[in-house]
Scaffold this motif. Structure first.
Motif, PDB file in Angstrom:
ATOM      1  N   LEU A 162       0.827  -1.209   0.000  1.00 18.06           N
ATOM      2  CA  LEU A 162       0.000   0.000   0.000  1.00 18.06           C
ATOM      3  C   LEU A 162       0.863   1.262   0.000  1.00 18.06           C
ATOM      4  O   LEU A 162       0.483   2.287  -0.578  1.00 18.06           O
ATOM      5  CB  LEU A 162      -0.940  -0.003   1.208  1.00 18.06           C
ATOM      6  CG  LEU A 162      -1.990  -1.119   1.238  1.00 18.06           C
ATOM      7  CD1 LEU A 162      -2.810  -1.047   2.514  1.00 18.06           C
ATOM      8  CD2 LEU A 162      -2.899  -1.055   0.011  1.00 18.06           C
ATOM      9  N   THR A 163       2.023   1.182   0.630  1.00 22.87           N
ATOM     10  CA  THR A 163       2.952   2.316   0.612  1.00 22.87           C
ATOM     11  C   THR A 163       3.475   2.552  -0.797  1.00 22.87           C
ATOM     12  O   THR A 163       3.563   3.699  -1.257  1.00 22.87           O
ATOM     13  CB  THR A 163       4.122   2.064   1.588  1.00 22.87           C
ATOM     14  OG1 THR A 163       3.602   1.873   2.906  1.00 22.87           O
ATOM     15  CG2 THR A 163       5.093   3.239   1.585  1.00 22.87           C
ATOM     16  N   ALA A 164       3.807   1.476  -1.512  1.00 21.13           N
ATOM     17  CA  ALA A 164       4.251   1.617  -2.903  1.00 21.13           C
ATOM     18  C   ALA A 164       3.161   2.251  -3.758  1.00 21.13           C
ATOM     19  O   ALA A 164       3.436   3.111  -4.610  1.00 21.13           O
ATOM     20  CB  ALA A 164       4.646   0.250  -3.463  1.00 21.13           C
ATOM     21  N   LEU A 165       1.912   1.851  -3.519  1.00 20.48           N
ATOM     22  CA  LEU A 165       0.799   2.448  -4.264  1.00 20.48           C
ATOM     23  C   LEU A 165       0.640   3.925  -3.921  1.00 20.48           C
ATOM     24  O   LEU A 165       0.330   4.748  -4.794  1.00 20.48           O
ATOM     25  CB  LEU A 165      -0.500   1.705  -3.957  1.00 20.48           C
ATOM     26  CG  LEU A 165      -0.559   0.226  -4.314  1.00 20.48           C
ATOM     27  CD1 LEU A 165      -1.958  -0.327  -4.058  1.00 20.48           C
ATOM     28  CD2 LEU A 165      -0.152  -0.016  -5.759  1.00 20.48           C
ATOM     29  N   SER A 166       0.868   4.262  -2.665  1.00 15.07           N
ATOM     30  CA  SER A 166       0.777   5.665  -2.258  1.00 15.07           C
ATOM     31  C   SER A 166       1.855   6.508  -2.927  1.00 15.07           C
ATOM     32  O   SER A 166       1.600   7.645  -3.339  1.00 15.07           O
ATOM     33  CB  SER A 166       0.899   5.791  -0.735  1.00 15.07           C
ATOM     34  OG  SER A 166      -0.196   5.184  -0.091  1.00 15.07           O
ATOM     35  N   ILE A 167       3.058   5.957  -3.038  1.00 16.35           N
ATOM     36  CA  ILE A 167       4.133   6.666  -3.733  1.00 16.35           C
ATOM     37  C   ILE A 167       3.728   6.924  -5.176  1.00 16.35           C
ATOM     38  O   ILE A 167       3.865   8.047  -5.689  1.00 16.35           O
ATOM     39  CB  ILE A 167       5.440   5.850  -3.666  1.00 16.35           C
ATOM     40  CG1 ILE A 167       5.971   5.806  -2.223  1.00 16.35           C
ATOM     41  CG2 ILE A 167       6.499   6.444  -4.601  1.00 16.35           C
ATOM     42  CD1 ILE A 167       7.133   4.848  -2.020  1.00 16.35           C
ATOM     43  N   LEU A 168       3.187   5.900  -5.835  1.00 12.57           N
ATOM     44  CA  LEU A 168       2.750   6.064  -7.218  1.00 12.57           C
ATOM     45  C   LEU A 168       1.600   7.044  -7.320  1.00 12.57           C
ATOM     46  O   LEU A 168       1.555   7.868  -8.251  1.00 12.57           O
ATOM     47  CB  LEU A 168       2.339   4.705  -7.795  1.00 12.57           C
ATOM     48  CG  LEU A 168       1.910   4.720  -9.260  1.00 12.57           C
ATOM     49  CD1 LEU A 168       3.086   5.083 -10.162  1.00 12.57           C
ATOM     50  CD2 LEU A 168       1.311   3.383  -9.659  1.00 12.57           C
ATOM     51  N   ASN A 169       0.680   6.981  -6.382  1.00 10.04           N
ATOM     52  CA  ASN A 169      -0.476   7.878  -6.372  1.00 10.04           C
ATOM     53  C   ASN A 169      -0.032   9.336  -6.417  1.00 10.04           C
ATOM     54  O   ASN A 169      -0.531  10.135  -7.222  1.00 10.04           O
ATOM     55  CB  ASN A 169      -1.311   7.585  -5.119  1.00 10.04           C
ATOM     56  CG  ASN A 169      -2.557   8.424  -4.996  1.00 10.04           C
ATOM     57  OD1 ASN A 169      -2.499   9.586  -4.588  1.00 10.04           O
ATOM     58  ND2 ASN A 169      -3.694   7.836  -5.317  1.00 10.04           N
ATOM     59  N   ILE A 223       2.586   4.897   7.643  1.00  5.08           N
ATOM     60  CA  ILE A 223       3.637   4.530   6.679  1.00  5.08           C
ATOM     61  C   ILE A 223       3.196   4.809   5.244  1.00  5.08           C
ATOM     62  O   ILE A 223       3.926   5.457   4.485  1.00  5.08           O
ATOM     63  CB  ILE A 223       4.088   3.069   6.888  1.00  5.08           C
ATOM     64  CG1 ILE A 223       4.835   2.934   8.219  1.00  5.08           C
ATOM     65  CG2 ILE A 223       4.981   2.613   5.740  1.00  5.08           C
ATOM     66  CD1 ILE A 223       5.192   1.503   8.592  1.00  5.08           C
ATOM     67  N   PRO A 224       2.004   4.367   4.812  1.00  2.70           N
ATOM     68  CA  PRO A 224       1.570   4.750   3.463  1.00  2.70           C
ATOM     69  C   PRO A 224       1.395   6.260   3.291  1.00  2.70           C
ATOM     70  O   PRO A 224       1.648   6.805   2.203  1.00  2.70           O
ATOM     71  CB  PRO A 224       0.228   4.026   3.299  1.00  2.70           C
ATOM     72  CG  PRO A 224       0.304   2.873   4.238  1.00  2.70           C
ATOM     73  CD  PRO A 224       1.098   3.380   5.407  1.00  2.70           C
ATOM     74  N   LEU A 225       0.990   6.949   4.353  1.00  2.77           N
ATOM     75  CA  LEU A 225       0.859   8.411   4.258  1.00  2.77           C
ATOM     76  C   LEU A 225       2.225   9.057   4.065  1.00  2.77           C
ATOM     77  O   LEU A 225       2.356  10.038   3.317  1.00  2.77           O
ATOM     78  CB  LEU A 225       0.163   8.957   5.505  1.00  2.77           C
ATOM     79  CG  LEU A 225      -1.293   8.506   5.718  1.00  2.77           C
ATOM     80  CD1 LEU A 225      -1.855   9.117   6.984  1.00  2.77           C
ATOM     81  CD2 LEU A 225      -2.156   8.841   4.517  1.00  2.77           C
ATOM     82  N   ALA A 226       3.251   8.520   4.718  1.00  5.22           N
ATOM     83  CA  ALA A 226       4.608   9.022   4.498  1.00  5.22           C
ATOM     84  C   ALA A 226       5.058   8.732   3.075  1.00  5.22           C
ATOM     85  O   ALA A 226       5.734   9.535   2.428  1.00  5.22           O
ATOM     86  CB  ALA A 226       5.573   8.393   5.508  1.00  5.22           C
ATOM     87  N   GLY A 227       4.666   7.561   2.568  1.00  2.28           N
ATOM     88  CA  GLY A 227       4.984   7.221   1.187  1.00  2.28           C
ATOM     89  C   GLY A 227       4.388   8.202   0.201  1.00  2.28           C
ATOM     90  O   GLY A 227       4.978   8.488  -0.852  1.00  2.28           O
ATOM     91  N   ALA A 228       3.222   8.728   0.542  1.00  7.44           N
ATOM     92  CA  ALA A 228       2.598   9.719  -0.329  1.00  7.44           C
ATOM     93  C   ALA A 228       3.498  10.939  -0.496  1.00  7.44           C
ATOM     94  O   ALA A 228       3.656  11.465  -1.613  1.00  7.44           O
ATOM     95  CB  ALA A 228       1.237  10.129   0.243  1.00  7.44           C
ATOM     96  N   ASN A 229       4.107  11.385   0.582  1.00  2.00           N
ATOM     97  CA  ASN A 229       5.021  12.525   0.483  1.00  2.00           C
ATOM     98  C   ASN A 229       6.243  12.185  -0.353  1.00  2.00           C
ATOM     99  O   ASN A 229       6.737  13.012  -1.132  1.00  2.00           O
ATOM    100  CB  ASN A 229       5.449  12.982   1.885  1.00  2.00           C
ATOM    101  CG  ASN A 229       4.302  13.597   2.652  1.00  2.00           C
ATOM    102  OD1 ASN A 229       3.540  14.379   2.113  1.00  2.00           O
ATOM    103  ND2 ASN A 229       4.169  13.229   3.910  1.00  2.00           N
ATOM    104  N   LEU A 230       6.727  10.955  -0.224  1.00  4.60           N
ATOM    105  CA  LEU A 230       7.851  10.520  -1.047  1.00  4.60           C
ATOM    106  C   LEU A 230       7.462  10.520  -2.524  1.00  4.60           C
ATOM    107  O   LEU A 230       8.288  10.764  -3.399  1.00  4.60           O
ATOM    108  CB  LEU A 230       8.305   9.128  -0.606  1.00  4.60           C
ATOM    109  CG  LEU A 230       9.487   8.515  -1.358  1.00  4.60           C
ATOM    110  CD1 LEU A 230      10.724   9.406  -1.268  1.00  4.60           C
ATOM    111  CD2 LEU A 230       9.786   7.119  -0.808  1.00  4.60           C
TER     112      LEU A 230
END
Length: 197
Positions: free
Chosen positions: A13-20, A136-143
Motif C-alpha cells: 500500500l505504501t508503494a501504491l501511495s508513492i505512485l499515487n 507509513i503509506p501516508l509518508a509514502g505519499a510525500n515521497l
C-alpha cells in the motif's frame, strides 16, 4: 493472518501511495514543456495546475462514502486502475482541453484511494500497531512527490514530457495485477457498516 503478511500489505500500500502522488506531481516538472508544445496560455496553465485539486476535493466526500460501503480492496483496485489510465491519457493529449479532462479524471479516480487504504489498514492491523501501519503509506505519499518530480524532470530533459506519463501509467496497470493476487486474502472483507455491526 500472519504479522509478516500484514506488513507486506502495508509495504504494498505504501508503494501504491508513492505512485499515487508521483502521478499527480509529475505534471509540475514538465509543465513548461507542455505549455510550449500545446501553446497553452497563462490562464490555462493556472487552470491545469488547480483543476486536479478542485476535482479531488469535491470528489473526496463521495469516495469516503463509497469506501465505507464497498469492499476496500475493490475500491483500491478500481482507483489504481482508473488513475493509471488517466495518467496514460495525459501522455497522448493533443491540446489543453484534453489535458484538462485527463487531470479531472485523475482527481476523480485518485480521491478514492486514501480513504480505502486507511479503512482497510484499520481492519487488518491490530490496534497496537494500527497508527504506525496507517502513517507509513501516508509518508509514502510525500515521497511520491519527490519521485514524480525527479522522474518528470529527468524525462523532460532526456525524452520529452510524454514518456513519463506512459511509464507511470503502465507501472500502475502492472500493480493492479500484482494487487489482485497479493490482496486476495483481504478481498472478501467488507466494511463493518455494511455488515450491520
Amino acid at each position: 493472518m500472519s504479522a509478516s503478511y500484514r506488513w507486506f500489505v502495508t509495504g504494498l500500500l505504501t508503494a501504491l501511495s508513492i505512485l499515487n502522488y508521483a502521478d499527480r506531481a509529475v505534471i509540475a516538472a514538465v509543465l513548461p514543456l507542455i505549455r510550449d508544445e500545446l501553446g497553452i496560455s497563462a490562464v490555462m496553465l493556472g487552470a491545469l495546475s488547480s483543476v486536479f485539486l478542485w476535482t479531488y476535493a469535491l470528489g473526496s466526500p463521495a469516495s469516503g462514502y463509497i469506501a465505507d460501503r464497498l469492499p476496500r480492496v475493490r475500491v483500491i483496485l478500481w482507483s489504481l486502475g482508473s488513475w493509471s489510465v488517466a495518467t496514460i491519457l495525459a501522455g497522448v493529449v493533443a491540446n489543453a482541453q484534453q489535458m484538462m479532462l485527463a487531470r479531472v479524471l485523475l482527481g476523480l479516480s485518485q480521491c478514492a484511494f486514501l480513504p480505502a487504504v486507511v479503512a482497510l489498514t484499520a481492519e487488518f492491523q491490530p490496534p497496537a500497531r494500527r497508527a504506525l501501519a496507517i502513517v507509513i503509506p501516508l509518508a509514502g505519499a510525500n515521497l511520491g512527490f519527490v519521485v514524480g518530480s525527479v522522474l518528470g524532470g529527468y524525462s523532460g530533459d532526456h525524452f520529452g514530457w510524454r514518456p513519463v506519463f506512459f511509464f507511470l501509467g503502465l507501472v500502475g496497470l502492472a500493480l493492479v495485477l500484482v494487487c489482485r493476487v497479493a490482496l486476495r486474502p483481504l478481498a472478501a472483507s467488507r466494511p463493518v457498516y455494511s455488515m450491520g455491526l
